[in-house]
Design an enzyme around this catalytic site. Structure first.
Site, PDB file in Angstrom:
ATOM      1  N   LYS A   1       3.145  14.687  10.232  1.00  0.00           N
ATOM      2  CA  LYS A   1       3.660  14.462  11.580  1.00  0.00           C
ATOM      3  C   LYS A   1       3.605  12.954  11.853  1.00  0.00           C
ATOM      4  O   LYS A   1       2.566  12.402  12.160  1.00  0.00           O
ATOM      5  CB  LYS A   1       2.838  15.195  12.638  1.00  0.00           C
ATOM      6  CG  LYS A   1       3.542  15.194  14.006  1.00  0.00           C
ATOM      7  CD  LYS A   1       2.601  15.361  15.158  1.00  0.00           C
ATOM      8  CE  LYS A   1       1.887  14.087  15.524  1.00  0.00           C
ATOM      9  NZ  LYS A   1       2.811  12.980  15.935  1.00  0.00           N
TER      10      LYS A   1
ATOM     11  N   GLU B   1      -9.072   7.008  10.319  1.00  0.00           N
ATOM     12  CA  GLU B   1      -8.945   5.550  10.297  1.00  0.00           C
ATOM     13  C   GLU B   1      -8.589   5.163  11.714  1.00  0.00           C
ATOM     14  O   GLU B   1      -7.446   5.290  12.150  1.00  0.00           O
ATOM     15  CB  GLU B   1      -7.861   5.127   9.301  1.00  0.00           C
ATOM     16  CG  GLU B   1      -7.943   3.654   8.932  1.00  0.00           C
ATOM     17  CD  GLU B   1      -7.004   2.798   9.752  1.00  0.00           C
ATOM     18  OE1 GLU B   1      -7.504   2.173  10.720  1.00  0.00           O
ATOM     19  OE2 GLU B   1      -5.819   2.742   9.443  1.00  0.00           O
TER      20      GLU B   1
ATOM     21  N   CYS C   1      -4.470  -2.476  13.306  1.00  0.00           N
ATOM     22  CA  CYS C   1      -5.878  -2.136  13.553  1.00  0.00           C
ATOM     23  C   CYS C   1      -6.836  -3.155  12.957  1.00  0.00           C
ATOM     24  O   CYS C   1      -7.999  -3.219  13.355  1.00  0.00           O
ATOM     25  CB  CYS C   1      -6.183  -0.743  12.999  1.00  0.00           C
ATOM     26  SG  CYS C   1      -5.769  -0.562  11.251  1.00  0.00           S
TER      27      CYS C   1
END
Length: 389
Positions: free
Chosen positions: A70, A146, A181
């Site tokens: 997804k 993560e 990130c």
């Protein structure tokens, strides 16, 4: 650049699949088998719509798992294109299944509840990761997470200041406008070189240009004469909500005494999603711009005096994904890196992503690793066998 990065995970895990070995004890009828964990549900973010897909999918397929992917509802087309390429390459039907949905919460919830799913891998915010972990707990579902970061970027007085400035500009502006990130979030600069470092970063920021697709000329860039620097560009934010968030962070910092020395506004001539590369000084550790993940093109500069002080401040966060240290002193670099509570540390570089190396964090930045020989293990069960005939 991202497509090449994405392809590197496919190449790596294609080779890694044949390196999965059995373990055993010589002279004893005991051995270890590595088996696919089962159907893997993979939830990927928008900021690297190709690489985040291949980093997960290639590892799962190499381990022998079928996949339900997804992708982010903001960037679904890249995932569909990659699925088409896998189909053309000869993958059997049902090995990779892509679900596109404008209702990510509902879709994720149903995937987690489905009995066929035995593994969930998610890349995204710490807040959403916590919600998903709560849902996975009801099934004791195996997970890899993560999650968000709050990366310290530490510049010591013995650092190559020019290189540190280059790496900061790459991390905060040139690479996805700071929407990663592992982007530098808190920039700690030793007092003795603070002004010089600020001047060098400011000079580089002044030369940055907004990237416009209609102006792109890849062929001209390739033919640039040797020694002639190419344009350094920055891109847009993902949507208006992201722009509003970084504006509020800057406003909050200024309200509490910080000063904007560059940027701090939307570049209307470029478009409503182009937030100018921003430098904020006079920042303190309690400001939201320091305690929260920025996820945008903002450099927040903080001063420090000595090594022990900056290590304590760098570790004073729940996040633990990436950190950066700039120093020409090898012993100092080793000493500081060892004390930083992060899953990944870059020394004199902000480029730490490599398919051959394990990517992931600790503390509230999650667990599990992607890439390297560790990445395939996230999709394997370990079985111990003892035979007596």
């Amino acid at each position: 650049a991202e497509i090449a990065y994405a392809a590197s995970f496919v190449s790596w895990f294609a080779a890694e699949a044949v390196r999965v070995s059995r373990g055993g004890i010589s002279g004893c009828a005991q051995r270890i088998e590595y088996e696919p964990v089962g159907v893997a549900a993979l939830l990927t973010p928008w900021n690297f719509p190709a690489a985040m897909v291949t980093r997960k999918v290639a590892a799962a397929l190499a381990a022998g798992c079928s996949v339900v992917l997804k992708p982010s509802e903001l960037t679904p087309l890249t995932a569909l294109a990659l699925a088409e390429l896998l189909h053309r390459a000869g993958a059997p039907p049902g090995v990779l299944n892509v679900i596109v949905s404008a209702q990510p919460a509902m879709c994720s919830r149903e995937l987690i509840r489905h009995k066929a799913v035995r593994k969930l891998s998610f890349t995204g915010s710490t807040r959403v990761g916590g919600i998903l972990l709560g849902l996975c707990a009801t099934r004791i579902l195996r997970t890899s997470m993560e999650l968000g970061g709050n990366a310290p970027f530490v510049v010591f007085e013995d650092a190559d200041i020019g290189r540190a400035a280059d790496m900061l500009v790459f991390s905060k502006f040139a690479r996805n406008a700071g929407q990663t990130c592992v982007s530098a979030n808190r920039v700690y600069v030793q007092d003795t070189v603070y002004d010089r470092f600020l001047a060098q970063v400011f000079a580089r920021v002044e030369k940055l240009e907004p990237f416009k697709y209609e102006d792109a000329d890849a062929e001209a860039a390739k033919k640039a004469p040797r020694g002639q620097s190419q344009r350094i560009v920055f891109g847009p934010m993902i949507n208006e909500r992201a722009v509003s968030r970084v504006k509020k962070l800057v406003e909050d910092a200024c309200k509490n005494g910080a000063v904007v020395v560059a940027g701090g506004r939307v570049l209307e001539h470029a478009g409503p999603l182009y937030f100018a590369p921003t430098i904020v000084t006079g920042v303190t550790d309690t400001m939201r711009i320091v305690t929260e993940e920025i996820f945008g093109p903002i450099v927040s500069l903080l001063r420090f005096t000595d090594e022990s002080e900056v290590i304590a401040r760098a570790n004073d966060t729940d996040a633990g994904l990436a950190a950066y240290v700039f120093s020409s002193n090898v012993q100092r670099s080793k000493r500081v890196s060892a004390q930083l509570q992060y899953g990944m540390v870059g020394v004199n570089t902000a480029q730490i992503s490599d398919a051959r190396m394990p990517f992931g964090g600790i503390k509230a930045s999650g667990w599990g690793r992607e890439g390297s020989s560790e990445g395939i293990k996230e999709y394997q069960n370990v079985k111990y066998l003892r035979e007596e005939m």
